[in-house]
Motif scaffolding. Structure first.
Motif, PDB file in Angstrom:
ATOM      1  N   VAL A   1      87.756 -36.384  21.843  1.00  0.00           N
ATOM      2  CA  VAL A   1      88.657 -36.866  20.788  1.00  0.00           C
ATOM      3  C   VAL A   1      89.038 -35.783  19.787  1.00  0.00           C
ATOM      4  N   ALA A   2      88.551 -34.571  19.984  1.00  0.00           N
ATOM      5  CA  ALA A   2      88.771 -33.514  18.986  1.00  0.00           C
ATOM      6  C   ALA A   2      90.250 -33.271  18.705  1.00  0.00           C
ATOM      7  N   ARG A   3      91.096 -33.366  19.747  1.00  0.00           N
ATOM      8  CA  ARG A   3      92.529 -33.095  19.558  1.00  0.00           C
ATOM      9  C   ARG A   3      93.214 -34.135  18.683  1.00  0.00           C
ATOM     10  N   GLU A   4      92.628 -35.337  18.592  1.00  0.00           N
ATOM     11  CA  GLU A   4      93.220 -36.371  17.749  1.00  0.00           C
ATOM     12  C   GLU A   4      92.597 -36.403  16.355  1.00  0.00           C
ATOM     13  N   CYS A   5      91.828 -35.367  16.022  1.00  0.00           N
ATOM     14  CA  CYS A   5      91.182 -35.263  14.706  1.00  0.00           C
ATOM     15  C   CYS A   5      91.688 -34.001  14.015  1.00  0.00           C
ATOM     16  N   PRO A   6      92.814 -34.087  13.309  1.00  0.00           N
ATOM     17  CA  PRO A   6      93.458 -32.883  12.767  1.00  0.00           C
ATOM     18  C   PRO A   6      92.640 -32.138  11.717  1.00  0.00           C
ATOM     19  N   THR A   7      91.719 -32.802  11.024  1.00  0.00           N
ATOM     20  CA  THR A   7      90.953 -32.105   9.982  1.00  0.00           C
ATOM     21  C   THR A   7      89.729 -31.394  10.539  1.00  0.00           C
ATOM     22  N   LEU A   8      89.366 -31.675  11.784  1.00  0.00           N
ATOM     23  CA  LEU A   8      88.146 -31.119  12.369  1.00  0.00           C
ATOM     24  C   LEU A   8      88.348 -29.643  12.727  1.00  0.00           C
ATOM     25  N   LYS A   9      87.648 -28.767  11.994  1.00  0.00           N
ATOM     26  CA  LYS A   9      87.822 -27.317  12.180  1.00  0.00           C
ATOM     27  C   LYS A   9      86.623 -26.664  12.873  1.00  0.00           C
ATOM     28  N   HIS A  10      85.427 -27.209  12.671  1.00  0.00           N
ATOM     29  CA  HIS A  10      84.213 -26.541  13.142  1.00  0.00           C
ATOM     30  C   HIS A  10      83.346 -27.509  13.943  1.00  0.00           C
ATOM     31  N   LYS A  11      82.792 -26.996  15.037  1.00  0.00           N
ATOM     32  CA  LYS A  11      81.872 -27.781  15.860  1.00  0.00           C
ATOM     33  C   LYS A  11      80.630 -26.930  16.113  1.00  0.00           C
ATOM     34  N   MET A  12      79.450 -27.524  15.875  1.00  0.00           N
ATOM     35  CA  MET A  12      78.205 -26.776  16.068  1.00  0.00           C
ATOM     36  C   MET A  12      77.232 -27.586  16.898  1.00  0.00           C
ATOM     37  N   VAL A  13      76.604 -26.925  17.867  1.00  0.00           N
ATOM     38  CA  VAL A  13      75.592 -27.559  18.707  1.00  0.00           C
ATOM     39  C   VAL A  13      74.244 -26.919  18.377  1.00  0.00           C
ATOM     40  N   VAL A  14      73.202 -27.730  18.237  1.00  0.00           N
ATOM     41  CA  VAL A  14      71.914 -27.224  17.740  1.00  0.00           C
ATOM     42  C   VAL A  14      70.942 -26.826  18.836  1.00  0.00           C
ATOM     43  N   ASP A  15      71.173 -27.252  20.089  1.00  0.00           N
ATOM     44  CA  ASP A  15      70.148 -27.060  21.116  1.00  0.00           C
ATOM     45  C   ASP A  15      70.649 -26.300  22.344  1.00  0.00           C
ATOM     46  N   GLY A  16      71.581 -25.392  22.144  1.00  0.00           N
ATOM     47  CA  GLY A  16      72.060 -24.615  23.278  1.00  0.00           C
ATOM     48  C   GLY A  16      73.384 -23.946  22.982  1.00  0.00           C
ATOM     49  N   LYS A  17      74.120 -23.641  24.049  1.00  0.00           N
ATOM     50  CA  LYS A  17      75.427 -23.003  23.917  1.00  0.00           C
ATOM     51  C   LYS A  17      76.445 -23.755  24.766  1.00  0.00           C
ATOM     52  N   THR A  18      77.684 -23.819  24.266  1.00  0.00           N
ATOM     53  CA  THR A  18      78.766 -24.423  25.038  1.00  0.00           C
ATOM     54  C   THR A  18      80.083 -23.848  24.528  1.00  0.00           C
ATOM     55  N   PRO A  19      81.056 -23.616  25.404  1.00  0.00           N
ATOM     56  CA  PRO A  19      82.317 -22.991  24.986  1.00  0.00           C
ATOM     57  C   PRO A  19      83.020 -23.777  23.877  1.00  0.00           C
ATOM     58  N   GLY A  20      83.541 -23.046  22.900  1.00  0.00           N
ATOM     59  CA  GLY A  20      84.282 -23.656  21.803  1.00  0.00           C
ATOM     60  C   GLY A  20      83.418 -24.192  20.678  1.00  0.00           C
ATOM     61  N   TRP A  21      82.117 -23.980  20.782  1.00  0.00           N
ATOM     62  CA  TRP A  21      81.184 -24.494  19.779  1.00  0.00           C
ATOM     63  C   TRP A  21      80.352 -23.355  19.201  1.00  0.00           C
ATOM     64  N   TYR A  22      80.058 -23.426  17.909  1.00  0.00           N
ATOM     65  CA  TYR A  22      79.088 -22.518  17.314  1.00  0.00           C
ATOM     66  C   TYR A  22      77.685 -22.916  17.776  1.00  0.00           C
ATOM     67  N   ALA A  23      76.853 -21.933  18.038  1.00  0.00           N
ATOM     68  CA  ALA A  23      75.465 -22.180  18.427  1.00  0.00           C
ATOM     69  C   ALA A  23      74.566 -22.046  17.194  1.00  0.00           C
TER      70      ALA A  23
END
Length: 544
Positions: free
Chosen positions: A146-168
């Motif tokens: 749903v990220a594309r339908e959330c215009p204010t969402l600028k940052h995404k962070m994952v706490v337990d690993g790595k994934t493309p497009g996300w801060y680790a």
């Protein structure tokens, strides 16, 4: 019941002598966590694996240092004071690190349950215009959906690993400065927004409940009086991090008092045996769980465990007296019920220093003027059913929400004159104890009578065949009474549904409470529908 007048006098002295002292500037992260961190050995968290076999200990000192570092991570990402962040994590230490870091900065966390769907995430991010999501690998796909339908969402962070497009999380923490300067994003004052909770949605779309930085102070009352906590306690509240009960039982009041907190990462269905083993193994001294959990625990052999428990509590839904009796038989301890909402702290409670009435939610907590009133704010006499409302004329308690954010209709429905109306109904007895009747929309009107579901459910719960139940109003099949009382029943293992059992249960309720309150209809279920916070969804049962 014979009342111990000395205990009653102790409550009156405490209640009448209590006054709020809310400073202009207060920050839970700096003024509580960092204060306790001066003792580098003081335990803050005991984090358990799902089976309870592995334990991770974290001191206040470690929590202080890690939260400073994570705050610098957020500053480096460009977050500003007042920005909203959706945080969806299991009960793991990183949840505390992130939450406390945001408190220190004045960034506003929005805790969400791990059960949120992609649609739920979209609704919350867009409704609050959140700029960031912090979660784990289990939820990455839901956010990305749903990220594309959330215009204010600028940052995404994952706490337990790595994934493309996300801060680790780990990489960001390693690169961040260790020392945090207080006020780096601007001075945080007590009146500033602290956090946003979304209500569980039992009556429609979730509302945004906005609390100020004064909110933790209100929970000091929850911890000191309702939970009777001391700095030497090891406290366990069974709650997922997305529920407001986490703020009640595993964050604010407990850390203010200095008690250590137990949390357990739970990925599947609740396991009562693992819970009982963990209570025994780690020497938990105080325990709080919703009635649903206690109903599962009393099905076990409680006397087989050597507990160090000294005080047990329940909140979330009214506690049936039969469950309290069974728990006492197995542990020697009563369960002290208390009451409040996502919008408040604990405002009604039973106390270990006060006579206990099984089935009552107790008396007002210090600092809260709670009354039973009618629609016009007129206080009702003992025994008369009305609205549970909090009087705000003298001083607004710090634990009451700032507002239903961006919802004028909800505000108008809850704040009337000098009162905050909870939406729940109760009556008060001659000794000042409150007796919960039900949500206003749960009251059943049948044959000219008004019946609250809790009283019928309590009677049903006393029958040995009933493991769990819920009562609603249903159309009369005979078309005579308009509405009749219908019970949905989950049976104890070993019992089977039958007409004979139905008749037996109905007769039992007739003899236990007023005859007009017995359920004319009983439907047996394997399980009952519940909200994500574990409350029974009676509106779903009414539809069915």
């Amino acid at each position: 019941m014979q009342f111990d007048t000395s205990k009653t006098a102790a409550y009156e002295q405490l209640y009448n002598g209590f006054h709020w002292n809310v400073p202009e500037k207060y920050n839970f992260g700096f003024d509580v966590v960092d204060k306790w961190a001066a003792d580098r050995t003081k335990l803050a968290l005991l984090s358990l694996s799902e089976d309870g076999e592995q334990a991770e200990y974290m001191s206040f000192f470690e929590l202080s240092r890690l939260s400073d570092r994570f705050a610098n991570v957020l500053v480096d990402l460009g977050l500003k004071k007042g920005d909203r962040v959706l945080i969806i994590l299991h009960s793991i230490p990183q949840w505390y690190v992130a939450m406390i870091a945001m408190f220190k900065l004045g960034v506003v966390p929005m805790p969400g349950t791990v059960l949120l769907t992609a649609k739920d995430i979209s609704y919350r991010v867009n409704r609050a215009e959140a700029v960031m999501v912090i979660t784990d690998l289990d939820h990455v796909a839901r956010v990305d959906e749903v990220a594309r339908e959330c215009p204010t969402l600028k940052h995404k962070m994952v706490v337990d690993g790595k994934t493309p497009g996300w801060y680790a999380y780990d990489a960001q923490m390693a690169a961040a400065k260790a020392k945090l300067e207080r006020g780096v994003l601007g001075e945080v004052v007590t009146a500033d927004p602290l956090m946003l909770y979304f209500t569980s949605g039992t009556t429609g779309q979730p509302k945004m409940v906005r609390h100020s930085h004064a909110y933790p102070m209100g929970h000091e009352v929850t911890a000191r009086y309702a939970q009777s906590l001391q700095p030497t306690d090891l406290h366990w509240t069974v709650s997922e991090t997305g529920w407001a009960k986490a703020a009640w039982g595993k964050l604010f009041g407990q850390m203010i008092v200095g008690a250590a907190i137990v949390q357990r990462k739970s990925l599947g269905r609740f396991n009562p045996e693992n819970t009982l083993r963990a209570l025994e193994r780690y020497g938990v001294t105080t325990f709080c769980a919703p009635p649903t959990v206690y109903r599962m625990l009393i099905q076990q052999d409680l006397k087989a465990y050597d507990f160090t428990l000294r005080h047990c509590m329940s909140a979330g839904e009214p506690m049936n007296p039969e469950v309290i009796k069974a728990w006492r038989e197995g542990t020697g301890l009563d369960i002290y019920d208390f009451y409040g909402q996502t919008e408040t702290v604990c405002i009604l409670s039973n106390y270990p220093f006060m006579p206990l009435k099984y089935g009552s939610v107790g008396k007002p907590t210090p600092g809260h003027d709670v009354r039973v009133v009618d629609e016009n704010g007129v206080e009702l006499a003992p025994g008369d059913e009305g609205h549970i409302a909090m009087y705000l004329g003298d001083q607004r308690p710090p634990g009451l929400m700032m507002e239903y954010w961006l919802d004028d209709d909800a505000m108008a429905g809850s704040f009337k004159g000098d009162y905050y109306y909870t939406g729940d109904r109760a009556y008060r007895d001659e000794e000042g104890y409150f007796w919960f009747v039900g949500r206003g929309d749960d009251i059943i009107k049948s044959s000219g009578y008004r019946v609250g579901p809790f009283e019928v459910e309590s009677a049903l719960q006393e029958h040995p065949a009933v493991a769990e139940c819920a009562v609603v109003g249903a159309p009369d099949p005979e078309g005579v009474r308009g509405m009749v009382i219908k019970a949905f029943v989950v049976l104890v293992k070993g019992y089977e549904a039958s007409e004979a059992l139905t008749k037996e249960i109905q007769d039992y309720v007739k003899n236990t409470t007023a005859p007009y309150k017995y359920p004319r209809l009983i439907e047996y279920r394997e399980e009952l529908p519940k909200t994500i916070s574990g409350k029974i969804l009676r509106r779903e049962l009414r539809k069915q």
